[in-house]
Design an enzyme around this catalytic site. Sequence first.
Site, PDB file in Angstrom:
ATOM      1  N   GLU A   1       0.803  -1.216   0.000  1.00  0.00           N
ATOM      2  CA  GLU A   1       0.000   0.000   0.000  1.00  0.00           C
ATOM      3  C   GLU A   1       0.844   1.277   0.000  1.00  0.00           C
ATOM      4  O   GLU A   1       0.642   2.175   0.825  1.00  0.00           O
ATOM      5  CB  GLU A   1      -0.957  -0.015   1.198  1.00  0.00           C
ATOM      6  CG  GLU A   1      -1.940  -1.177   1.157  1.00  0.00           C
ATOM      7  CD  GLU A   1      -2.890  -1.219   2.338  1.00  0.00           C
ATOM      8  OE1 GLU A   1      -4.035  -1.628   2.161  1.00  0.00           O
ATOM      9  OE2 GLU A   1      -2.458  -0.847   3.458  1.00  0.00           O
ATOM     10  N   VAL A   2       1.771   1.383  -0.920  1.00  0.00           N
ATOM     11  CA  VAL A   2       2.564   2.601  -1.071  1.00  0.00           C
ATOM     12  C   VAL A   2       1.721   3.609  -1.840  1.00  0.00           C
ATOM     13  O   VAL A   2       1.345   3.373  -2.991  1.00  0.00           O
ATOM     14  CB  VAL A   2       3.884   2.326  -1.805  1.00  0.00           C
ATOM     15  CG1 VAL A   2       4.702   3.605  -1.904  1.00  0.00           C
ATOM     16  CG2 VAL A   2       4.669   1.235  -1.086  1.00  0.00           C
TER      17      VAL A   2
END
Length: 596
Positions: A331-332
Amino acid sequence: MSFLSVVAAWSICSNAHAGLGAYKPSAAVDNYSPEVTPWPEPRTSTNGTLAYAIDPTSLSVSGAGAPTSIVAAAVARVLGQIHNNSVQSPPLASPVSIHGTINHLSLSVANPTAMLTDTTDESYSMTISSEGVSVTAATSFGALRALSSLQQMVEKSPSSVGGWRIRGCPWHITDAPRFSHRGVLLDTSRHYLPLSDLLTFVEAMAFAKLNVLHWHIVDAQAFPFASEATELGRGAWSPEEQYSVADLRTIVAYALARGVRIVPEVDTPGHVKSWSVAYPDIVTPCSPTTPRSSNPPLDPTTNQTYEVVEKLLRELGGIFIDTFFHLGGDEVMYTCWNASTKIRAYMERQGYGDNFAKLQQEYETRLLAVATSALPNRTLIMYQEVFDEGVVVPDSLVVDVWKRANNNTVPKSPALNVEVGVVARAGHRVIVANGPNGEWYLNDGFGTLHSCLSYVLALRLAFTLLCTLASWTCGAPGNGLCQVGGCLYALWGDVYTNEPLDGTDLSPNLEHMVLGGEASLWGEEIDSSNLMVKAWPRAAAFGERMWSSRAAAGVSKESQVNEAGPRLARVVCKMKALGFAVSPIAPGSCSHWSSN
């Protein structure tokens, strides 16, 4: 869509879903199983019809090549628990006659010096007869699994008789786990969990033969580790809600003594907002008006970022002894990088254009170099996003696959089981950390009103209509159509019947690339008050799926649930007798009056 229609969809689907964890006991069986078969179900076992008395206070113990200190401590611990915390014998259809007394426990360990790693042999064999209990194990940790089985098989005799007994003798058990990685993820950032809670959880894991605690120590919300090498501990919720270096060493030693590996995770470059309390310059500034601004990533363009990460990894590498170390990578949020003038200028100089995947590639490449130096002789793990984004990583990297079907965080990710096959065929070993419909996210089911009503319930209404039109049973084991979003609860039947190799299309010679799986307890709605009841006995159901043989072809998921239900209900009673806060799975009592 009106509010009433949303509520109706919830009601219809929830009521159908209620049958997922049910089983169909016979009239003679209430909240117990008539067998005393250990949980998880052994690879092979045979038993008779006799009962033997056993007195844990007078049992003599001998060992060949054992007991090691770990085994000796486990014997003392288990015999004490048998004495003080054995489950009461259930009521039986006919009286039980005691045919003898077990007076001796012998242990033989072939390789008593073997370390606890991802390849440790946990196999054992155990015979229970009139001559005593005989255990043969490949390693000390196999002996620990045998002792767990023995502990589960002893029950208190009725008060009119007194003492303890083992029914179904003689027993002959040959056992070994199907998967080497049988883990549970605990998140101590969203809510701090006291050290005592973690130790209790490890004790429960050992009872169920789970062997990996994936410790998601820190995240965006808080940094509860009082790091001595950095100032990152300033990001804790409060000074009282921190783990010292001594605390970390305590849980590592406690878990090792019970055959549980502690695999730490430091999740970067995302999920690091708490780092900005001590080091604001290494976290990308992100305006509240920027989408997903609550999860700003590290700034990969500054050397200080890597210096802080290296100090932290070296410190943790000296505390945690396991050969696995998790580096996160999920989840960057590229939106924050995109909103940074500094980072966009850097990307222009590097020739990346608007391709933020290239910037993540640069970060992950540097991170792997740092980690390889700071964590020598470790196997590194990353979440599947790193693989999905095309980051070039070594074949030795283990990929943690967690994205279920319908998860749209990374649209190009395929369904979970398909992803498992894709990753394995690409040459990476895999940890399966969910089910295709969220079955192994044990935290789900208590999401916020916003997350449920604004997103999930509209989809549930559509799926309910689809169920009706197709004459499907919404929520039947393995159907999972009602499990959409992060706020719906997977009952134990969902957890139990989720087969990690189904849908992977892996050939038999590649199935070994799947190391095992993990059930997750993310901490948004979990703290000390509900940790155990959310986890157990569903984590035990997961444990049997990881340990025991794959369900035979043609056996329906409903049949699997009906067979396992009485045994799992009995496990609930056994865990309650040990003092664990465990949720029941069916009507009944663990304190039946019985004269048999």
